[in-house]
Design a protein around this motif. Structure first.
Motif, mmCIF file in Angstrom:
data_model
loop_
_atom_site.group_PDB
_atom_site.id
_atom_site.type_symbol
_atom_site.label_atom_id
_atom_site.label_comp_id
_atom_site.label_asym_id
_atom_site.label_seq_id
_atom_site.Cartn_x
_atom_site.Cartn_y
_atom_site.Cartn_z
ATOM 1 N N HIS A 167 -1.821 10.679 -3.520
ATOM 2 C CA HIS A 167 -0.742 9.951 -2.835
ATOM 3 C C HIS A 167 -0.318 8.728 -3.649
ATOM 4 C CE1 HIS A 167 1.001 8.832 1.359
ATOM 5 N NE2 HIS A 167 1.752 8.342 0.399
ATOM 6 N N HIS A 222 3.226 6.830 -5.339
ATOM 7 C CA HIS A 222 4.684 6.753 -5.498
ATOM 8 C C HIS A 222 4.982 6.141 -6.864
ATOM 9 C CE1 HIS A 222 5.689 7.563 -1.213
ATOM 10 N NE2 HIS A 222 4.493 7.037 -0.993
ATOM 11 N N LYS A 261 6.131 17.292 1.103
ATOM 12 C CA LYS A 261 6.004 16.118 1.960
ATOM 13 C C LYS A 261 7.214 16.027 2.859
ATOM 14 C CE LYS A 261 4.984 11.454 2.667
ATOM 15 N NZ LYS A 261 5.012 10.340 1.751
ATOM 16 N N HIS A 302 -1.963 9.052 5.174
ATOM 17 C CA HIS A 302 -2.284 7.664 5.537
ATOM 18 C C HIS A 302 -2.527 7.440 7.027
ATOM 19 C CE1 HIS A 302 1.980 7.515 6.422
ATOM 20 N NE2 HIS A 302 2.357 7.354 5.187
ATOM 21 N N ASP A 358 -2.010 5.753 -1.491
ATOM 22 C CA ASP A 358 -0.633 5.444 -1.071
ATOM 23 C C ASP A 358 -0.107 4.248 -1.871
ATOM 24 O OD1 ASP A 358 1.843 5.547 0.101
ATOM 25 O OD2 ASP A 358 1.187 4.834 2.058
HETATM 26 ZN ZN ZN Z 1 3.288 7.032 0.765
#
Ligand code: ZN
Length: 440
Positions: free
Chosen positions: A49, A51, A136, A221, A294
């Motif tokens: 996870h 970004h 996702k 998350h 995340d």
């Molecule tokens: Zn995320």
């Protein structure tokens, strides 16, 4: 840290893979020996996870900086999220742009999630065939207009389509109907605006959809620990569901977050210490499968540090380089072992993303390795982290346990001394040699 437990061992590497695992004392013919002494040797972590935001928002985070942070933090594989880059990864053409943007810049291996958004159902199978590790979706506003959420019918339809191809759908599970507007510097008010019931209502929809379609679904998350029982129940009923939580939900508690400290803002939010303890029990009981970062940075100006307004600040916590140390710092006093941590941060995410060569020390697996000092205490200095902007809620925290060396497919990544563990860990050195991975 072997799949069946921890012991003194010698790991032999040949042609980028683990060729043998022997007793520590066993004679192994090799061109080179690296004796780690009492350091722990873990499988390279898999962070499913992350970004990265490149192309399009590379000033937030890019492949070069994110994968340097990963290498320094013992993460040898990341799976890039399909949103916050431009274009978002919702078509094969966009996936090609992603791969082109990443090529030649990555210090660790990188796999890609595709996106499931309204109107792109015809693109799901082509993206699956082009190698994404799964899809996702959001069930509420994602924060960026180019990646809209699925409604309940869209969720059901996407799950049906993915069930037919055996692909997993990972879901940002919060229900907008249960969320109130937030503003101001008070972290407690922000947390109250996104109550546990918002996660509960959305996870109910995911469970119902997975049950109806037979699809594999995964909750990203997870913050609200009251949902652990519901997830356990769905798993016990044979529904193909898994869940992850993040280092910040396990390390921080809302009571400790200062007013206006928007570097702590994430959605869903960090909750109170009682909730944190219950999340740990969810991990210990095997209901929560993975701990992943995340990692979602942005430029400091988007964090609204001037006003400290939690309603205005971008929601996202930067921690890719710190996850292993943060989780170990919190896990050790609870009596958890490093084997548990490796299961949550390497084997679990590798299984989620279907990366069979990753996440475990076993003959035939990629020689992705991490030397980790369990006892070293160190203070986080954001200026010395490798991700793009020196912003993280861990600034100034004393963590226990430090990555001393990372090997990607047998090649040492940190420092220039030929692969021996660096006394201070350190930064990647040499040339970026990460590969772009396909599912499988
Ligand atoms: Zn995320």
């Amino acid at each position: 840290m072997l799949p069946d437990g921890t012991r003194a061992a010698a790991v032999a590497v040949s042609d980028s893979a683990i060729a043998a695992i022997e007793d520590y004392q066993a004679p192994v013919e090799a061109d080179r020996d690296v004796d780690l002494g009492d350091l722990a040797l873990l499988p390279g972590l898999v962070d499913s996870h992350v970004h990265v935001n490149e192309p399009g928002r590379t000033e937030w985070e890019g492949f070069a900086t994110a994968t340097r942070a990963a290498a320094a933090g013992g993460v040898t594989t990341i799976c890039d999220m399909p949103l916050n880059s431009l274009p978002p990864t919702v078509s094969v053409a966009a996936l090609r742009e992603k791969r082109a943007a990443a090529a030649g810049k990555c210090w660790v291996d990188v796999a890609f999630w595709g996106g499931a958004v309204p109107g792109n159902e015809a693109s799901l199978r082509p993206m699956h065939e082009a190698g994404v590790v799964g899809f996702k979706c959001f069930l509420l506003d994602s924060g960026v207009p180019e990646f809209p959420p699925l409604d309940e019918a869209g969720l059901r339809s996407a799950l049906g389509a993915l069930a037919a191809m055996g692909a997993v759908l990972i879901v940002h599970a919060e229900d907008a109907a249960e969320i109130k507007p937030a503003s101001g510097r008070d972290f407690g008010s922000f947390v109250a605006s996104r109550p546990p019931v918002a996660e509960r209502r959305a996870i109910e929809k995911v469970i119902a959809g997975a049950a109806a379609t037979g699809a594999r679904a995964h909750i990203v998350h997870l913050s609200a620990a009251e949902c652990v029982a519901m997830i356990a129940g769905a798993k016990a009923a044979g529904i193909r569901l898994s869940a992850e939580t993040c280092p910040h939900y396990l390390y921080f508690a809302a009571e400790q977050v200062p007013d206006g400290a928007t570097e702590f803002k994430s959605c869903p939010p960090i909750r109170d210490a009682v909730n944190r303890a219950a999340l740990w029990r969810g991990l210990e009981g095997g209901v929560i499968d993975c701990v992943v970062s995340d990692h979602s940075p942005c430029p400091p100006e988007l964090k609204a540090f001037g006003s400290g307004d939690f309603g205005v600040a971008w929601g996202g916590i930067a921690s890719l380089q710190l996850g292993l140390s943060a989780v170990w710092t919190a896990a050790r006093p609870r009596g958890q072992t490093l084997d548990d941590v490796a299961r949550w941060m390497a084997a679990g995410p590798a299984a989620l993303a279907g990366l069979a060569a990753k996440g475990r020390l076993a003959v035939g697996a990629d020689a992705d390795l991490v030397a980790f000092d369990l006892d070293e205490e160190w203070v986080v200095d954001p200026a010395r982290l490798e991700h793009r902007h020196p912003v993280t809620p861990y600034a100034g925290r004393t963590l226990t346990g430090r990555v001393r060396q990372t090997w990607l497919r047998g090649t040492a990544l940190l420092g220039a001394d030929g692969g021996a563990p660096d006394a201070e860990g350190g930064a990647p050195d040499g040339e970026p040699a990460g590969r772009l991975l396909d599912r499988g």
